[in-house]
Design an enzyme around this catalytic site. Structure first.
Site, PDB file in Angstrom:
ATOM      1  CE  LYS A 176      33.825  65.149 123.706  1.00  0.00           C
ATOM      2  NZ  LYS A 176      33.483  64.870 122.288  1.00  0.00           N
ATOM      3  CG  ASN A 220       8.561 -15.835 129.693  1.00  0.00           C
ATOM      4  OD1 ASN A 220       7.618 -16.520 129.293  1.00  0.00           O
ATOM      5  ND2 ASN A 220       9.257 -16.149 130.780  1.00  0.00           N
ATOM      6  CG  HIS A 252      48.613  62.980 136.218  1.00  0.00           C
ATOM      7  ND1 HIS A 252      48.197  61.878 136.929  1.00  0.00           N
ATOM      8  CD2 HIS A 252      49.982  62.943 136.208  1.00  0.00           C
ATOM      9  CE1 HIS A 252      49.257  61.196 137.338  1.00  0.00           C
ATOM     10  NE2 HIS A 252      50.341  61.823 136.915  1.00  0.00           N
ATOM     11  CG  ASP A 254      20.218 -10.313 124.446  1.00  0.00           C
ATOM     12  OD1 ASP A 254      21.293 -10.165 123.828  1.00  0.00           O
ATOM     13  OD2 ASP A 254      19.662 -11.424 124.562  1.00  0.00           O
ATOM     14  CD  GLU A 276      24.936 -19.062 122.912  1.00  0.00           C
ATOM     15  OE1 GLU A 276      24.225 -19.564 122.013  1.00  0.00           O
ATOM     16  OE2 GLU A 276      25.068 -17.833 123.088  1.00  0.00           O
ATOM     17  CB  THR A 329      19.502 -16.444 118.790  1.00  0.00           C
ATOM     18  OG1 THR A 329      18.284 -16.236 119.532  1.00  0.00           O
ATOM     19  CG2 THR A 329      20.512 -15.387 119.205  1.00  0.00           C
ATOM     20  CB  SER A 375      37.748  53.112 143.502  1.00  0.00           C
ATOM     21  OG  SER A 375      38.921  53.364 142.744  1.00  0.00           O
ATOM     22  N   GLY A 412      21.412 -18.196 126.731  1.00  0.00           N
ATOM     23  CA  GLY A 412      22.604 -18.137 125.885  1.00  0.00           C
ATOM     24  C   GLY A 412      23.684 -17.380 126.628  1.00  0.00           C
TER      25      GLY A 412
END
Length: 788
Positions: free
Chosen positions: A325, A484, A347, A583, A654, A555, A368, A611
């Site tokens: 504008k 252990n 245009h 485990d 087992e 266990t 462009s 086991g």
């Protein structure tokens, strides 16, 4: 007419018909018709209309066969949405191509944006003049021509588009370029699961257009680019290479064939009767939305330079962007619309615009079109400012990046006006539309709609914060075995940096006290080893509630170890998060992170040690079960009257195959003097173990061999039950006895399993310490690195 002649004529016609039918499989009907001589057409058919109809029907049949061959059961419904005069010039050639092949496509045209505004020429009329049916007109522009109006226009389009797209239900929407209207189109289509074909993605220019263009690229499913550089940019943006088409600019299909048409009438219409080719200027300048004030000032300087240059000039009004504008006010303030050297228009139809720029002495501005399309004619161009920064251009373009003085622009006009440069085909070779139509036909609507990005490989490098540079991320891993108690510092890569081992105390108080003592010592030592401890992972026998960190009951190997809260005291002492699990589960996690299970969706781990335990990974996740009792694989019953198990039942795996079971059988043989064979010796105080049984079997002890065979068979039957229940793709045997059992397990699977699971892989773990690595993976898989 003699009957013999009719027979001969009918036979010739039949042969000719067959020849035509075969030939039409490789030539179109129209092509073949054009190659037929006039005399041939006259002999075979009485009327040309009959021939046209014949070829038309055969052509339709061929097209139908082509569609069936390509697997398309229906036409592709294509929606082309156009927002302004510029993008219509790129989309129109594609629309004509789609319209020309109604056997493959259905075309819907949606018009919005500045097409429908009188101040910008009501350019929707040129779409109607091109004989396209406009399905929908959407008034989406909020007037004001400022930044807020652009945002509001996008919002208005987003409000109106869903209803249109719901009615049209297109298979694919074609969107062009980098306008804010196009962003609204792409956003709506993406959110409504409509495939998007983006034209002119991957290009680089200035202003907000770059951001919008690349945003549309990320929303689009398919890409048509114009230059090799744009294609490389799309690939660098991680777009799927298979969905990128390097076609060239569609407008070039028209440009490269348009220059030699009658142009003098067009020039006279827009610039006057006395204007000659190469002796006028076309000016087209738009606001730069990221610096509106400067772009208005630059436009003012451009008009001053054009007035001073004193050549007939066609000035096109700017687009609808914020700042337009104010630019129109500048034109009117300087009297451009009434100046004898200027023609100011809203245009120009694209066909006529092509002729005007093709024969101009110069084009000036920041459109462009100047840096892209005009190169096809070699017309000299002056590109002003930063709006097209980064665009690929031909040698016809002179850039005036800092168009901050009238003299600088005037000097550029003096350098460029009237020159003629070689034509440039950077943006196309005139064959874009056929490529695009072929690309559209190749789209498989059965393919998933979800985009896939092709990210480049990322190096496994160390992130650059000081903690990570100086320290190694690690976990404290604790393994509570029947004999252990072990604690280890384990790095992120699964390396055991240091390990500590003590005999596991018999009482609850002593055991918990030793765990705390060993963990505190290990955490202190970790500082000296340059390891940052992220948390503590604990692997223990028995049933565990991992959510609360509580051992529910253990266990018989670990006495006084039921309803034990391990998380709270260790976390309080070390100020670290603590994870606890069974485990067997830990062994499965170790395999998933560091071992054979890495990347495997479904697998089972069996631990064969003191086991028998195990863990199940299903869809990459560990299975715990509703009461945390899943994967108690050692207690699968394989015989109703087998030996007694520590769990109190009979015939468990087992009870046959664990280290304790083998030790029991070895002791029986030893008591009967049936264990030792030539090559074996035992000290009086030495305790008989499973290792002695295995050694005896290797040295040819038939009794020992039989016991191991029975144990292996029991384990194999248990694995068969697992295969029939879980159907994993991999079974991993872990623990000290795994290598002794693997062949027996494979043999039982071959003999006993259903054919559908016989091919499952059974492998021996290659992890040195799965219990500790599994405990560590509890931490390394779930914790996040703390940054101080």
């Amino acid at each position: 007419m003699p009957l013999a002649f009719l027979d001969t004529w009918a036979h010739c016609w039949l042969m000719f018909h067959r020849l035509l039918t075969r030939t039409l499989r490789s030539f179109s009907a129209r092509e073949l018709f054009s190659h037929c001589s006039a005399s041939l057409r006259g002999v075979v058919f009485t009327h040309n209309q009959d021939l046209e109809l014949y070829f038309k029907n055969l052509s339709k049949q061929k097209q139908k066969e082509d569609m069936e061959k390509n697997g398309n059961n229906r036409k592709l419904r294509v929606c082309v949405a156009t927002c302004n005069r510029a993008d219509y010039s790129k989309l129109a050639p594609i629309m004509f191509g789609i319209k020309a092949e109604p056997q493959f496509f259905e075309l819907d045209v949606v018009v919005l944006g500045s097409h429908l505004i009188d101040d910008y020429g009501n350019t929707y009329r040129m779409i109607e003049q091109d004989d396209f049916d406009i399905h929908t007109r959407l008034h989406t522009i909020v007037r004001g021509e400022d930044e807020a109006a652009m945002v509001e226009s996008v919002g208005l389009a987003l409000v109106k588009l869903p209803d249109v797209l719901n009615r049209l239900k297109p298979d694919i929407m074609i969107v062009h370029g980098d306008r804010f209207d196009a962003l609204a189109l792409a956003t709506s289509a993406a959110l409504m699961n409509i495939r998007i074909l983006h034209i002119e993605g991957g290009e680089v220019s200035g202003t907000i257009d770059d951001s919008i263009r690349h945003a549309i690229t990320k929303l689009a499913h398919y890409h048509v680019c114009c230059t090799r550089s744009a294609e490389q940019h799309l690939i660098a943006m991680c777009e799927d290479h298979d969905r990128i088409l390097l076609a060239g600019c569609p407008s070039y299909d028209k440009l490269l064939s348009a220059k030699n048409k009658d142009y003098m009438s067009v020039i006279r219409m827009w610039l006057g009767e006395d204007v000659k080719p190469r002796d006028y200027i076309v000016a087209l300048q738009h606001p730069v939305t990221t610096d509106i004030k400067h772009s208005i000032k630059m436009f003012e300087l451009t008009l001053d330079a054009l007035i001073s240059f004193n050549k007939r000039t066609l000035v096109l009004f700017p687009n609808v962007d914020a700042g337009s504008k104010e630019m129109v006010r500048v034109m009117r303030k300087k009297g451009i619309e009434h100046h004898p050297n200027f023609r100011a228009v809203k245009h120009v139809p694209f066909d006529q615009f092509i002729q005007l720029v093709a024969h101009a002495g110069c084009m000036i501005g920041n459109s462009s079109c100047g840096v892209r399309e005009v190169g096809a004619f070699g017309t000299p161009v002056i590109n002003l400012g930063t709006r097209q920064t980064g665009r690929e251009t031909g040698e016809n373009v002179l850039h005036v990046r800092d168009a901050d003085t009238q003299d600088k622009i005037l000097h550029a006009l003096q350098l460029q006006f009237g020159k003629q440069y070689p034509c440039s085909k950077i943006y196309g070779d005139g064959n874009a539309v056929p490529r695009i139509l072929k690309f559209l036909k190749s789209i498989d609507l059965k393919e998933p709609l979800q985009k896939k990005f092709c990210f480049p490989p990322v190096k496994d490098n160390i992130s650059q914060d000081i903690d990570h540079i100086l320290e190694t991320q690690s976990a404290l891993a604790v393994d509570l075995g029947g004999t252990n108690l072990r604690v280890a510092i384990v790095s992120m890569k699964g390396e055991i940096v240091k390990k500590y081992t003590q005999l596991n105390p018999k009482t609850y108080e002593d055991r918990l006290g030793l765990i705390l003592k060993m963990c505190v010592e290990a955490a202190s030592e970790a500082v000296n080893l340059n390891c940052r401890i992220l948390g503590v992972g604990i692997s223990t026998g028995g049933r565990v509630n991992p959510r609360e960190g509580i051992v529910l009951h253990s266990t018989k190997l670990i006495q006084e170890w039921s309803s034990v809260d391990l998380r709270t005291p260790i976390s309080d002492a070390l100020h670290l998060p603590v994870w606890v699990d069974n485990d067997g589960n830990c062994a499965a996690l170790a395999e998933r992170k560091f071992g054979h299970g890495k990347g495997i969706e479904n697998f089972v781990t069996l631990i064969t040690g003191t086991g028998i335990g195990g863990g199940i990974i299903h869809q990459h996740e560990l299975i715990h079960g509703s009461s945390f009792c899943a994967a108690e694989l050692g207690h699968i019953v394989v015989s109703l009257d087998g030996p007694e198990c520590l769990c109190g039942s009979q015939g468990c795996i087992e009870a046959y195959a664990s280290g304790i079971a083998l030790q029991r059988e070895a002791k029986k043989l030893h008591d009967e003097d049936l264990l030792l064979v030539e090559g074996m010796s035992m000290k009086n105080e030495e305790v008989v173990s499973a290792a002695h049984l295995i050694q005896a079997a290797k040295l040819g002890n038939a009794k020992a061999e039989s016991i191991l065979r029975t144990a292996g068979t029991a384990l194999g039957l248990g694995v068969v039950n697992i295969l029939h229940t879980m159907n994993p793709s991999l079974v991993i045997l872990s623990g000290v006895l795994a290598s002794h059992y693997v062949n027996a397990v494979k043999d039982v699977i071959h003999r006993q399993a259903l054919s559908s699971v016989k091919t499952v892989d059974v492998v021996v773990s290659n992890l040195a310490d799965p219990a500790l690595l599994g405990a560590a993976s509890l931490v390394l898989d779930y914790t996040t690195r703390r940054i101080y």
